[in-house]
Design an enzyme around this catalytic site. Structure first.
Site, mmCIF file in Angstrom:
data_model
loop_
_atom_site.group_PDB
_atom_site.id
_atom_site.type_symbol
_atom_site.label_atom_id
_atom_site.label_comp_id
_atom_site.label_asym_id
_atom_site.label_seq_id
_atom_site.Cartn_x
_atom_site.Cartn_y
_atom_site.Cartn_z
ATOM 1 N N CYS A 1 37.865 75.444 56.457
ATOM 2 C CA CYS A 1 37.220 75.748 57.731
ATOM 3 C C CYS A 1 38.205 75.389 58.827
ATOM 4 O O CYS A 1 38.632 74.235 58.937
ATOM 5 C CB CYS A 1 35.930 74.934 57.879
ATOM 6 S SG CYS A 1 35.121 75.077 59.482
ATOM 7 N N CYS B 1 39.922 82.438 61.209
ATOM 8 C CA CYS B 1 38.630 81.944 60.726
ATOM 9 C C CYS B 1 38.461 82.459 59.307
ATOM 10 O O CYS B 1 38.811 83.620 59.020
ATOM 11 C CB CYS B 1 37.487 82.426 61.618
ATOM 12 S SG CYS B 1 35.820 82.070 60.986
#
Length: 349
Positions: free
Chosen positions: A122, A235
């Protein structure tokens, strides 16, 4: 997306975590390791960790599955545990203290499961909690994500690259350091772009007639107009629409290359496993032998189909049928979901 695998996925639901207890455990663990020297650390890892112990992956949602696909392709003999904090997703709009607390809780839980290496899959969590997690667990290899800006800078001919990411990642110190210490000295301008609807769009199946898809089409043209020739996906959700971007770039006849971090992360994990002699030893019984590192005696799931690759064990802090459908869609092919109906609490030493 590579869908050449027959991944089996166990999904455990209704997990409840005592964040304060887990973080207190992490803090105590960090204090107890202050005096450990590097030689002792390496020795302890090699002797204590089972080579067949799992690799842990953590993300606020399912975006980190794009990293898992790279890992599973390059390291198919390894076991993987995936922790999705779906109760608190998304992290991108949270403040730094909140992200740090949630991330340390996840890392502590994965450590308690006996993971020999953890990937913080992440970008937002890596931006605000990676260094803290490494200080808490100095003997545990922890790999974080930072947008693949360095290779984009090196590959750029125009001197203009764009980073597509969440607000937390775009404003984080990891990316800022790369811009200040690498991009600017190379006279490369970095364009930052954020669209809060990209993650929901991925999780909705990426319908190409959606307004989000149309904004992406238009933004590609804007990038091209300002000279961008390298587009970094910052991302973990975003590689799932890489094919869409490439098709649109070809349709508009733009000179833009698309880069994501998944391949580089897999290579880094391989380097660490080699350095610490932690590569899994492939057996002939595959999934039938449960990893001892996973303390979950109440698990009642059974293998429904066979596969040469170990199943991905997927824990979610909140699970529903939509999440199961999403996992199948993102991983592709014959994904088998096993549901756990009992509450799982982290083990405290």
């Amino acid at each position: 997306m590579d869908t050449t695998t027959n991944d089996m996925t166990e999904v455990c639901r209704n997990k409840v975590f005592d964040t304060k207890s887990v973080n207190a455990t992490a803090t105590n663990h960090a204090a107890s390791n202050d005096s450990i020297n590097d030689d002792a650390v390496v020795s302890r890892i090699t002797s204590h960790k089972d080579r067949n112990a799992p690799i842990g992956l953590f993300d606020s949602g399912v975006g980190g599955l794009s990293v898992y696909l790279h890992l599973a392709q390059q390291l198919p003999s390894e076991r993987y545990i995936y922790y999705a904090d779906t109760l608190n997703v998304p992290y991108g709009n949270r403040d730094s203290e909140d992200i740090e607390t949630l991330t340390l809780s996840a890392v502590a839980w994965l450590y308690q499961q006996g993971c020999k290496l953890i990937v913080i899959a992440c970008n937002s969590a890596s931006a605000y909690a990676l260094e803290m997690a490494r200080r808490y667990y100095p003997q545990l290899p922890i790999v974080g994500l930072v947008p693949a800006l360095k290779p984009a800078v090196l590959a750029s001919n125009s001197g203009h690259v764009a980073v597509l990411a969440t607000k937390a990642t775009l404003n984080g110190t990891l990316l800022s350091n790369v811009i200040d210490n690498f991009a600017r000295p190379s006279n490369v301008e970095v364009v930052k772009y954020f669209d809060p609807q990209l993650v929901p769009w991925v999780e909705a199946g990426m319908p190409e007639q959606d307004e989000t898809a149309q904004r992406l089409r238009l933004q590609l043209a804007v990038f091209s107009d300002v000279g961008v020739d390298q587009l970094v996906l910052g991302c973990t959700h975003y590689p799932f629409f890489k094919a869409f971007l490439l098709d649109e770039i070809a349709r508009q006849e733009l000179s833009i290359q698309v880069i994501d971090s998944g391949q580089a992360i897999a290579e880094r994990v391989k380097q660490l496993l080699f350095a610490k002699q932690l590569f899994a030893v492939a057996g002939d019984d595959g999934y039938n032998e449960s990893p001892e590192a996973i303390d979950d005696s109440s698990f009642k799931g059974r293998t429904i189909s066979s596969s040469a690759r170990n199943p991905l064990i997927f824990y979610a802090t909140r699970y529903d049928s939509k999440l199961g459908d999403l996992i199948r869609r993102l991983l592709g092919r014959e994904t088998v979901l096993h549901h756990h109906t009992q509450e799982i609490l982290p083990m405290l030493p």
